[in-house]
Design a protein around this motif. Structure first.
Motif, mmCIF file in Angstrom:
data_model
loop_
_atom_site.group_PDB
_atom_site.id
_atom_site.type_symbol
_atom_site.label_atom_id
_atom_site.label_comp_id
_atom_site.label_asym_id
_atom_site.label_seq_id
_atom_site.Cartn_x
_atom_site.Cartn_y
_atom_site.Cartn_z
ATOM 1 N N VAL A 139 0.832 -1.204 0.000
ATOM 2 C CA VAL A 139 0.000 0.000 0.000
ATOM 3 C C VAL A 139 0.864 1.251 0.000
ATOM 4 O O VAL A 139 0.588 2.223 -0.721
ATOM 5 C CB VAL A 139 -0.944 -0.009 1.221
ATOM 6 C CG1 VAL A 139 -1.677 1.324 1.341
ATOM 7 C CG2 VAL A 139 -1.940 -1.158 1.107
ATOM 8 N N THR A 199 -14.369 -12.271 -7.540
ATOM 9 C CA THR A 199 -13.722 -11.930 -6.269
ATOM 10 C C THR A 199 -13.979 -12.997 -5.215
ATOM 11 O O THR A 199 -13.059 -13.434 -4.510
ATOM 12 C CB THR A 199 -14.234 -10.570 -5.761
ATOM 13 O OG1 THR A 199 -13.989 -9.570 -6.742
ATOM 14 C CG2 THR A 199 -13.547 -10.189 -4.454
ATOM 15 N N GLN A 211 -3.250 -10.076 -3.653
ATOM 16 C CA GLN A 211 -3.257 -8.867 -4.459
ATOM 17 C C GLN A 211 -4.345 -8.922 -5.531
ATOM 18 O O GLN A 211 -5.054 -7.938 -5.769
ATOM 19 C CB GLN A 211 -1.886 -8.657 -5.129
ATOM 20 C CG GLN A 211 -0.745 -8.460 -4.149
ATOM 21 C CD GLN A 211 -0.049 -9.752 -3.785
ATOM 22 O OE1 GLN A 211 -0.643 -10.829 -3.881
ATOM 23 N NE2 GLN A 211 1.196 -9.658 -3.387
ATOM 24 N N ALA A 214 -7.717 -8.451 -3.913
ATOM 25 C CA ALA A 214 -7.916 -7.056 -3.523
ATOM 26 C C ALA A 214 -8.252 -6.183 -4.728
ATOM 27 O O ALA A 214 -9.149 -5.330 -4.663
ATOM 28 C CB ALA A 214 -6.661 -6.526 -2.829
ATOM 29 N N LEU A 215 -7.551 -6.399 -5.826
ATOM 30 C CA LEU A 215 -7.807 -5.600 -7.025
ATOM 31 C C LEU A 215 -9.189 -5.897 -7.600
ATOM 32 O O LEU A 215 -9.909 -4.984 -8.030
ATOM 33 C CB LEU A 215 -6.728 -5.869 -8.078
ATOM 34 C CG LEU A 215 -5.336 -5.310 -7.754
ATOM 35 C CD1 LEU A 215 -4.327 -5.763 -8.804
ATOM 36 C CD2 LEU A 215 -5.365 -3.789 -7.684
ATOM 37 N N GLY A 217 -11.777 -6.952 -5.887
ATOM 38 C CA GLY A 217 -12.747 -6.354 -4.968
ATOM 39 C C GLY A 217 -12.881 -4.852 -5.165
ATOM 40 O O GLY A 217 -13.986 -4.311 -5.181
ATOM 41 N N ALA A 218 -11.737 -4.171 -5.341
ATOM 42 C CA ALA A 218 -11.772 -2.726 -5.562
ATOM 43 C C ALA A 218 -12.462 -2.391 -6.878
ATOM 44 O O ALA A 218 -13.236 -1.425 -6.966
ATOM 45 C CB ALA A 218 -10.344 -2.167 -5.556
ATOM 46 N N TRP A 219 -12.201 -3.200 -7.894
ATOM 47 C CA TRP A 219 -12.826 -2.980 -9.198
ATOM 48 C C TRP A 219 -14.343 -3.179 -9.109
ATOM 49 O O TRP A 219 -15.113 -2.434 -9.698
ATOM 50 C CB TRP A 219 -12.206 -3.932 -10.216
ATOM 51 C CG TRP A 219 -12.559 -3.640 -11.646
ATOM 52 C CD1 TRP A 219 -13.357 -2.630 -12.118
ATOM 53 C CD2 TRP A 219 -12.124 -4.385 -12.794
ATOM 54 N NE1 TRP A 219 -13.440 -2.682 -13.486
ATOM 55 C CE2 TRP A 219 -12.701 -3.756 -13.920
ATOM 56 C CE3 TRP A 219 -11.325 -5.501 -12.971
ATOM 57 C CZ2 TRP A 219 -12.483 -4.238 -15.217
ATOM 58 C CZ3 TRP A 219 -11.099 -5.969 -14.258
ATOM 59 C CH2 TRP A 219 -11.675 -5.340 -15.362
ATOM 60 N N THR A 220 -14.759 -4.192 -8.334
ATOM 61 C CA THR A 220 -16.189 -4.438 -8.140
ATOM 62 C C THR A 220 -16.872 -3.243 -7.497
ATOM 63 O O THR A 220 -17.934 -2.788 -7.944
ATOM 64 C CB THR A 220 -16.408 -5.693 -7.271
ATOM 65 O OG1 THR A 220 -15.786 -6.823 -7.898
ATOM 66 C CG2 THR A 220 -17.889 -5.966 -7.078
ATOM 67 N N ILE A 221 -16.261 -2.723 -6.441
ATOM 68 C CA ILE A 221 -16.825 -1.562 -5.745
ATOM 69 C C ILE A 221 -16.900 -0.367 -6.686
ATOM 70 O O ILE A 221 -17.890 0.384 -6.705
ATOM 71 C CB ILE A 221 -15.979 -1.224 -4.505
ATOM 72 C CG1 ILE A 221 -16.088 -2.358 -3.478
ATOM 73 C CG2 ILE A 221 -16.414 0.104 -3.891
ATOM 74 C CD1 ILE A 221 -15.168 -2.191 -2.293
ATOM 75 N N PHE A 222 -15.865 -0.187 -7.489
ATOM 76 C CA PHE A 222 -15.826 0.939 -8.421
ATOM 77 C C PHE A 222 -16.959 0.851 -9.436
ATOM 78 O O PHE A 222 -17.598 1.863 -9.769
ATOM 79 C CB PHE A 222 -14.478 0.954 -9.132
ATOM 80 C CG PHE A 222 -14.250 2.157 -10.000
ATOM 81 C CD1 PHE A 222 -14.057 3.404 -9.438
ATOM 82 C CD2 PHE A 222 -14.222 2.044 -11.381
ATOM 83 C CE1 PHE A 222 -13.855 4.531 -10.231
ATOM 84 C CE2 PHE A 222 -14.018 3.154 -12.184
ATOM 85 C CZ PHE A 222 -13.837 4.398 -11.605
#
Length: 327
Positions: A139, A199, A211, A214-215, A217-222
């Motif tokens: 991070v 995810t 990693q 995490a990526l 998951g972040a893409w899903t939220i976005f």
């Protein structure tokens, strides 16, 4: 060179270098660790995914040769989007941060794995604090990359009043502009559903590939956050906000707008909250859309049935501010 190309060229070599160089840690870290601990390591490379399958663990030389393939893979995976975003410094900055993310993560994992094997005859379980250190360093590396990419050059300001053909609503000196609407995007919900499934499926393998999880998951939220957006036009400019994630928003100030108009159908190109070659915005269907021509020769687009009213309000404010009132 037009204004858009000139802005994109500023700092491009710096961002390109910062994308390519950190990934060299994928090979540099293993080479350094082997040169430092070569005499103290077991005969086979019990690191990464090989630790769970010791019978398939390669020699240290074979393990190192695999890192070269990984380096080429990561370099290609990040330099390709960089070239695709050749005129988009905002997205290039994100690619730089991702390169630091990958380089820092891989290097930290190698350092922790090899030092744990020093003086051991075979594979050893990784202590829990290894993962915490790896995440913290990763991070921090991503944040460092984002900062190292430097500031994005500001586009020029527009000073001319909207042209006569643009729809304009005359505003009195004391009148304010306020327009609010919202939009749904079914395709984004579908994409988010697919990403969310991937995810969840990746979680059982998270011990070695956190990693990727995490990526994803972040893409899903976005994607979910952009499924429903809210447009507001007021004295500060045009703001697009994700209804389910208010922190995700962008404001287009009036100095960056040349004029606005209404499009009867879907404008050509791809428009999202992040920048593209054509511009940015939200397209949710084939219906009318507000189109704002920007000072850097791109445009902002947002689907709304009240596109004509929104454009007239924007142009009315611009006309009053730029001392060129039009009817």
């Amino acid at each position: 060179m037009n204004r858009s190309s000139d802005l994109a060229a500023r700092g491009r070599l710096r961002r390109l270098t910062l994308t390519a160089v950190p990934l060299l840690l994928v090979v540099a870290a293993p080479m350094i660790m082997l040169s430092c601990y070569g005499e103290q390591l077991p005969d086979r490379a019990y690191v990464d995914s090989w630790a769970a399958l010791p019978q398939y663990a390669p020699s240290w030389e074979g393990w190192l040769s695999q890192q070269w393939f990984t380096l080429v893979l990561f370099e290609a995976s990040l330099l390709f989007p960089f070239v695709c975003y050749w005129r988009l410094p905002q997205l290039q900055r994100g690619v730089v941060a991702l390169a630091f993310f990958v380089g820092g993560s891989r290097a930290t994992a190698v350092v922790l794995s090899v030092t744990a094997l020093a003086g051991q005859a075979g594979p050893v379980p990784a202590p829990p604090w290894h993962r915490a250190v790896e995440i913290a360093v990763t991070v921090a590396a991503a944040a460092l990359g984002y900062l190292a990419a430097g500031r994005i050059p500001a586009p020029p300001e527009a000073t001319a009043a909207p042209p006569a053909h643009a729809p304009t609503m005359t505003l009195a000196p004391t009148q304010r502009v306020l327009f609010v609407t919202s939009s749904w995007s079914a395709p984004r919900l579908a994409v988010a559903a697919v990403l969310g499934t991937l995810t969840v499926l990746s979680v059982p393998y998270g011990s070695g590939t956190w990693q990727g999880t995490a990526l994803l998951g972040a893409w899903t939220i976005f994607e979910v956050a952009q499924a429903r957006t809210r447009l507001q036009i007021d004295h500060s400019g045009i703001t697009v906000r994700a209804a389910w994630l208010p922190a995700l928003h962008r404001t287009l100030p009036y100095p960056l707008i040349r004029f606005a108009q209404a499009s009867a159908g879907r404008p050509p190109g791809r428009y999202r909250l992040h920048d593209g070659d054509e511009g940015w915005g939200i397209i949710s269907g084939k219906g009318p859309a507000l189109v704002a021509r920007l000072s850097d020769d791109r445009q902002f687009v947002y689907s709304t049935r009240a596109a004509e009213t929104a454009a007239a309000l924007v142009n009315g404010w611009l006309s009053r501010q730029r001392q060129g009132e039009t009817a």
